[in-house]
Structures are given as C-alpha cells and as structure tokens.
Design a protein around this motif. Sequence first.
Motif, mmCIF file in Angstrom:
data_model
loop_
_atom_site.group_PDB
_atom_site.id
_atom_site.type_symbol
_atom_site.label_atom_id
_atom_site.label_comp_id
_atom_site.label_asym_id
_atom_site.label_seq_id
_atom_site.Cartn_x
_atom_site.Cartn_y
_atom_site.Cartn_z
ATOM 1 N N SER A 1 43.837 41.411 44.894
ATOM 2 C CA SER A 1 42.758 41.295 43.913
ATOM 3 C C SER A 1 41.488 40.721 44.527
ATOM 4 O O SER A 1 40.458 40.627 43.842
ATOM 5 N N LYS B 1 43.493 39.492 36.746
ATOM 6 C CA LYS B 1 42.310 40.240 36.314
ATOM 7 C C LYS B 1 41.781 39.706 34.992
ATOM 8 O O LYS B 1 40.573 39.511 34.825
ATOM 9 N N ARG C 1 48.941 40.769 38.949
ATOM 10 C CA ARG C 1 47.598 41.347 39.091
ATOM 11 C C ARG C 1 46.900 41.458 37.745
ATOM 12 O O ARG C 1 45.693 41.187 37.644
ATOM 13 N N GLU D 1 38.167 37.751 34.537
ATOM 14 C CA GLU D 1 37.138 38.235 33.618
ATOM 15 C C GLU D 1 36.699 37.130 32.666
ATOM 16 O O GLU D 1 35.508 36.987 32.367
#
Length: 237
Positions: free
Chosen positions: A29, A207, A203, A211
Amino acid sequence: MIKIKAWTDYVCQFCYIAKRELENAIKESGLEDQVEIEYKAYELVPDAPSKPTITTIEGLSHRTGKSKEEVRDMLQGTIERAKGLGLEYNYDNMMWQKTLNAHRVAKFAHEVGKEREYQERIFHAVFTENKFLPDNEQLISLAREVDLDVNIVRTILEDHNAYLDEVEADKAEAMALRITGVPFFLFNDKYAVTGGQPGEVFRNVLKKVAEEVGITPKYETFGEINEGVCGPDGCLI
C-alpha cells in the motif's frame, strides 16, 4: 499517521502469519512511513511450562483432546500457508512454553526502538528454530542478535517484576476490549481485524483508514517517468 495495536503471542501459529500478511499489506500500500505498530502482550497459555518437558504437538493434543496425529494434520494447513509467505514452520521439535519473560523483554525492546526487530527475531526463533524462550540464556542470546543491551536484559529476567506492570496492562486492555484470542489488530482505535486474515483484508482496512486520516498512499511507478509525458511546458518524447 495510522496506529496499529497488535495483540500477539509468540507461540500463536496464526500470529506470525498475520504479522507477515500485515507487513506485506503495508508495503504493497506504500504506507511504510505512515504506519506505527505497537505490539501488545497476550499469553495464550499462562500455565505453560518453564521447562522443556512437553512438545507443542503434545500440548495441543492435551488441550484439544485430539490425538497427536490429528494435531499434526490440523497444523499442516498453517505450515503450507506460512510457506507461501516465506516462513518456515517446524513443529516436530517445537516446545510447549511459557512466554511471559519474552513479553517482558519486548517492553524493553519497545523503549529502545528495537521492537520491530525483536518481534521478528522471537517469532522466527520459536517457529523456525524451535528455541525455548523460558531459557534465559537462549532469550539473552536472541536479544543480543537485535542489539539489545544484554546486561539490561539479564537484569530484567532476574527481576520477575521488571516490566510486569506493562505486560499486565496489555492484558487488562485486551480484557476491556473483550479480546478472547489472538492475533488481534486494532487500527486507530476504531477498526479491528481478528485472526490470521489474508492480505486483502489488511489492505482494505489500511486503505479505509488512510482515506479517513487524509493519507494518500504511495504507488509504484513503471516505465520511464520522463518519457511520453505532457505538462504545462509541453510534452517530453
């Protein structure tokens, strides 16, 4: 910053696997510089022996009521999954063992910025090399390999109260969170991942958290970055 609390134990077959899955997910990532992992102590078998008197297979046989052959079959899946992650699991000579002292030394490793190296070395020592952590000399030798001050480590091991409060605090926090098994990962005190989940799960959580905190994951670039690009000043051919 993404902060992850990771409750693990050094004799937990899924903890080493999940640790590697998480590390791979962080790297994939592009978040290596944006993640902090704090390892939390958890004793799966607090009454495990401090002397090498019983193998892990025998210990699991006693706890589960399954035969040793059934236990070996049960462990085969983790052996194969570990292999897929570049980890080598050797159960035949792995001993059923108490992990309290290793957790106490881990708290010192955290203080001096050697937690990541220490955690990896101890997991590898148990599952691949079949080291016996209650053996103070073996644990001191492992600590030396990650550049911990062995004199301090020896003092910690001789003082049964050293860093015990920190270990007990981790256990109390786990109890408050109703954690009943490991591995258990808590992301920014908001999202939990429990068990040896595949990398995709990690992952996805990374993520989502990235965000929320406004982190733009890095990405890997393929090809020459200065070819075939158009910008305000024209195009590069």
